[in-house]
Design a protein around this motif. Sequence first.
Motif, mmCIF file in Angstrom:
data_model
loop_
_atom_site.group_PDB
_atom_site.id
_atom_site.type_symbol
_atom_site.label_atom_id
_atom_site.label_comp_id
_atom_site.label_asym_id
_atom_site.label_seq_id
_atom_site.Cartn_x
_atom_site.Cartn_y
_atom_site.Cartn_z
ATOM 1 N N SER A 129 -21.763 38.823 17.531
ATOM 2 C CA SER A 129 -21.385 37.731 16.971
ATOM 3 C C SER A 129 -22.576 36.675 16.915
ATOM 4 O O SER A 129 -23.407 36.462 17.574
ATOM 5 C CB SER A 129 -20.432 37.167 18.196
ATOM 6 N N ILE A 130 -22.298 35.936 15.925
ATOM 7 C CA ILE A 130 -23.502 34.826 15.521
ATOM 8 C C ILE A 130 -22.950 33.704 15.290
ATOM 9 O O ILE A 130 -22.151 33.470 14.353
ATOM 10 C CB ILE A 130 -24.378 35.561 14.277
ATOM 11 N N HIS A 141 -37.012 26.568 15.990
ATOM 12 C CA HIS A 141 -35.733 27.470 15.956
ATOM 13 C C HIS A 141 -35.637 28.373 16.975
ATOM 14 O O HIS A 141 -36.976 28.690 17.439
ATOM 15 C CB HIS A 141 -35.804 28.211 14.721
ATOM 16 N N TYR A 142 -34.503 28.542 17.727
ATOM 17 C CA TYR A 142 -34.501 29.219 18.866
ATOM 18 C C TYR A 142 -33.054 29.758 18.893
ATOM 19 O O TYR A 142 -32.066 29.337 18.223
ATOM 20 C CB TYR A 142 -34.958 28.493 20.102
ATOM 21 N N ALA A 143 -32.908 30.862 19.803
ATOM 22 C CA ALA A 143 -31.604 31.379 20.063
ATOM 23 C C ALA A 143 -30.909 31.197 21.555
ATOM 24 O O ALA A 143 -31.963 30.848 22.306
ATOM 25 C CB ALA A 143 -31.650 32.873 19.758
ATOM 26 N N PRO A 169 -22.619 23.890 29.155
ATOM 27 C CA PRO A 169 -21.079 23.587 29.106
ATOM 28 C C PRO A 169 -20.163 24.815 28.803
ATOM 29 O O PRO A 169 -20.672 25.873 28.324
ATOM 30 C CB PRO A 169 -20.960 22.735 28.084
ATOM 31 N N LYS A 170 -19.049 24.826 29.391
ATOM 32 C CA LYS A 170 -18.063 25.959 29.358
ATOM 33 C C LYS A 170 -17.502 25.614 27.917
ATOM 34 O O LYS A 170 -17.380 24.627 27.442
ATOM 35 C CB LYS A 170 -16.975 25.742 30.391
ATOM 36 N N GLY A 171 -16.787 26.861 27.628
ATOM 37 C CA GLY A 171 -15.804 26.733 26.641
ATOM 38 C C GLY A 171 -16.731 27.032 25.108
ATOM 39 O O GLY A 171 -15.903 26.541 24.100
ATOM 40 N N VAL A 172 -17.635 27.734 25.165
ATOM 41 C CA VAL A 172 -18.484 27.387 23.816
ATOM 42 C C VAL A 172 -18.070 29.000 23.262
ATOM 43 O O VAL A 172 -17.732 29.800 23.862
ATOM 44 C CB VAL A 172 -20.044 27.593 24.102
ATOM 45 N N GLN A 173 -18.234 29.026 22.189
ATOM 46 C CA GLN A 173 -17.890 30.332 21.103
ATOM 47 C C GLN A 173 -18.706 31.597 21.877
ATOM 48 O O GLN A 173 -18.075 32.607 21.932
ATOM 49 C CB GLN A 173 -18.100 30.028 19.855
ATOM 50 N N SER A 174 -20.022 31.666 21.787
ATOM 51 C CA SER A 174 -20.648 32.660 22.232
ATOM 52 C C SER A 174 -20.351 33.023 23.483
ATOM 53 O O SER A 174 -20.529 34.406 23.633
ATOM 54 C CB SER A 174 -22.165 32.370 22.132
ATOM 55 N N VAL A 184 -24.901 35.519 20.100
ATOM 56 C CA VAL A 184 -26.022 34.814 20.295
ATOM 57 C C VAL A 184 -25.570 33.266 19.501
ATOM 58 O O VAL A 184 -24.897 33.261 18.576
ATOM 59 C CB VAL A 184 -27.331 35.458 19.542
ATOM 60 N N VAL A 185 -26.090 32.234 19.793
ATOM 61 C CA VAL A 185 -26.328 30.980 18.939
ATOM 62 C C VAL A 185 -27.478 30.854 18.322
ATOM 63 O O VAL A 185 -28.531 31.205 18.875
ATOM 64 C CB VAL A 185 -25.907 30.088 19.849
ATOM 65 N N LEU A 186 -27.522 30.662 17.150
ATOM 66 C CA LEU A 186 -28.862 30.410 16.430
ATOM 67 C C LEU A 186 -28.759 28.897 16.213
ATOM 68 O O LEU A 186 -27.944 28.029 15.801
ATOM 69 C CB LEU A 186 -28.807 30.774 14.815
#
Length: 334
Positions: A129-130, A141-143, A169-174, A184-186
Motif C-alpha cells: 500500500s502506497i 522527500h521522505y517516507a 495521529p490515529k486513523g491514518v490510511q497507512s 508506506v506514506v510518501l
Amino acid sequence: MLKAMNYIPEALLDARAEELCDVLDAPTLFHLDGLKPQPLFICTLLHGNETTGLYAIQRLLKKYRDQPLPRSISLFIGNIAAAKENKRHLDEQDDYNRIWPGTHHSNSAEKDMMQTVTHIMQKRKPFASIDIHNNTGKNPHYACVNNLNPHGLVLAEKFSHIAVYFTNPKGVQSAAFSDFCPAVVLECGQSKDKAGEDHALQYLEKILALDTLTSQKGDLKLYHTIARVTAPKTVTIGSSINDISSDLVLNESLEDKNFQQIQPGTVFATINSKKERPVLVSSESDEDITEEYTEIIDNTLVIKKPVTLSMFTTDENAIRQDCVCYLMEGLHIG
C-alpha cells in the motif's frame, strides 16, 4: 458515496485536481488488471490540496494506456470536493486521513467509506500500500511507516534514505493497511513541485516491477515521531516578526531546519501576550509534555531539549487543520 470502477475514464488522464468532481462525482476506487494479479494499492488526494500523487499517477496510467500494467493496481482517489477548492478538507468534512479503521473520530458517512475501502482491499490481499502526500513547510522527500515490519521498511527505503516511524495521529490510511500488507506514506515535498511528481512516478514504476519486498540496502535513516506541536484555537498567530498584535509569531527560519537537530535555547516563537499556553506539545500517547520541551523566557518560547523537527510551517491554515510541526528523535533498530 464510494464509487467503484474497473477502467480509467479518458477524461481522468488529463484532469486537474480541481476538475475531478466533474469527472468522477465521488471518491472512487479503481481496480485495474496487470500482469501480476496481486494488486498494488495506491492512494491519493486524501488531502485535497496535496496533488502530487494524482499527477504522478496520471503519467503512469498514460504510459500504460496501450500496454498491460506490470502488476494489477487498486487506486483510491479521495477528497475530490476539497480538491475543487484547493483545501486539505472542507470545513464541514472530516480529515480523510484521520478516519480509517483505528480512528478516534465519531461515526460519519466518510468514516464508513474508509471502512468499506479497507474491507475490500483486505480481501484482495495487496502486494503493498502506497499513500502519496505533500508537506507544508520545506522538507526533504521522505517516507513514513506505522510499524517496523521489514517489508514496510524496504518499501520506505526504496523511496528515500529518510523515513519516519509514527503511531499518532490515529486513523491514518497507512496504519489501517499495515495490519494486512506492507504500507508506506510518501511525503513528496510541496504541492506543485515537479521534482516531487517525478520522484513519485519513478517510485511507483519501481515498486510495480518488483516480485518481492526482501532486498534492503540497510542505509535507511529512521526517525521516530515523539510529539506533535499545535496552537490552541484561542491563540492568534502572526505572519511576521514585526507583528505585535498576535499572541504567537513563529520563528520562520525554522522552516529551513526540518530534519535537522535543533539545540536547547533555540527560539521557537515570539510571544506577545500573557496567555499561559501559546502552544501545546502532545506525546504519541496524547500526554501533555509542553513543559518538558519548551519554556518561555522573557517574550520568547524556546526549545529545552535537543530535538529534530519535521513539517514545521508558519502557514496558519495548515496549522489550524493539522499542526505547527512534529518533534522527532533518531531511531536505531536491529
